[in-house]
Design a protein around this motif. Structure first.
Motif, PDB file in Angstrom:
ATOM      1  N   ASP A  95      27.875  54.991  62.278  1.00 57.94           N
ATOM      2  CA  ASP A  95      28.336  54.299  63.313  1.00 57.94           C
ATOM      3  C   ASP A  95      27.539  52.909  64.180  1.00 57.94           C
ATOM      4  O   ASP A  95      28.133  52.162  65.005  1.00 57.94           O
ATOM      5  N   LYS A  96      26.879  53.631  65.015  1.00 59.58           N
ATOM      6  CA  LYS A  96      25.783  52.469  65.041  1.00 59.58           C
ATOM      7  C   LYS A  96      25.092  51.164  64.383  1.00 59.58           C
ATOM      8  O   LYS A  96      25.202  50.571  65.434  1.00 59.58           O
ATOM      9  N   GLU A 101      26.425  59.127  62.162  1.00 59.36           N
ATOM     10  CA  GLU A 101      26.163  58.258  63.782  1.00 59.36           C
ATOM     11  C   GLU A 101      25.665  57.620  63.807  1.00 59.36           C
ATOM     12  O   GLU A 101      25.732  56.361  64.918  1.00 59.36           O
ATOM     13  N   ARG A 129      25.760  64.720  59.905  1.00 62.27           N
ATOM     14  CA  ARG A 129      26.416  63.749  61.158  1.00 62.27           C
ATOM     15  C   ARG A 129      25.745  63.203  62.076  1.00 62.27           C
ATOM     16  O   ARG A 129      26.447  62.597  61.927  1.00 62.27           O
ATOM     17  N   SER A 130      24.428  63.927  61.678  1.00 60.81           N
ATOM     18  CA  SER A 130      23.141  62.101  62.332  1.00 60.81           C
ATOM     19  C   SER A 130      23.376  61.391  61.142  1.00 60.81           C
ATOM     20  O   SER A 130      23.339  59.912  61.998  1.00 60.81           O
TER      21      SER A 130
END
Length: 107
Positions: free
Chosen positions: A10-11, A7, A3-4
Motif C-alpha cells: 500500500d505504501k 501494508e 499483513r506487513s
C-alpha cells in the motif's frame, strides 16, 4: 499474504501516485522552458542576439521560472528516490518472508 507485506505494498502504491504527480509537474515546467525563454528573448531590446539572451536570462520572470523548475526537479528526484527505497525495502521483506515460511514448512 502477511499483513506487513500488504501494508508495505500500500505504501508503494502511494509512492507511485506521489511520483506521478511530481513527475507531471516537473515535465510540464520543463516543456515550457524553451517557450518561456523565447518569449523573454523576443521582448528584450539589444543590438545582438547575445545581448538579448543575457537580458532574457537576467529577467525576473526567467529567474522565478528557473527556481520553480529546480524545485520541481528536486521534488521529483526526491520522490523517485523514496519510491526506489520503498521498493527495495519491500523486496527485502518479501525475501525474508519467503525464507521464514520455507523454513517453517520444512521443519
Amino acid at each position: 499474504m502477511d499483513r506487513s507485506l500488504q501494508e508495505h505494498i500500500d505504501k508503494i502504491h502511494k509512492a507511485i501516485e506521489d511520483l506521478s504527480v511530481a513527475e507531471e509537474v516537473f515535465l510540464t515546467l520543463d516543456a515550457h522552458k524553451k517557450t518561456m525563454l523565447a518569449i523573454l528573448l523576443l521582448s528584450q531590446e539589444g543590438k545582438s542576439h547575445a545581448e538579448k539572451e543575457a537580458k532574457a536570462y537576467a529577467h525576473d520572470d526567467w529567474v522565478h521560472f528557473s527556481k520553480g523548475l529546480v524545485r520541481a526537479e528536486v521534488d521529483y528526484n526526491k520522490t523517485k528516490r523514496l519510491y526506489e527505497c520503498a521498493l527495495k525495502a519491500y523486496d527485502g521483506m518479501h525475501l525474508t518472508y519467503k525464507i521464514e515460511n520455507q523454513g517453517i514448512q520444512r521443519a
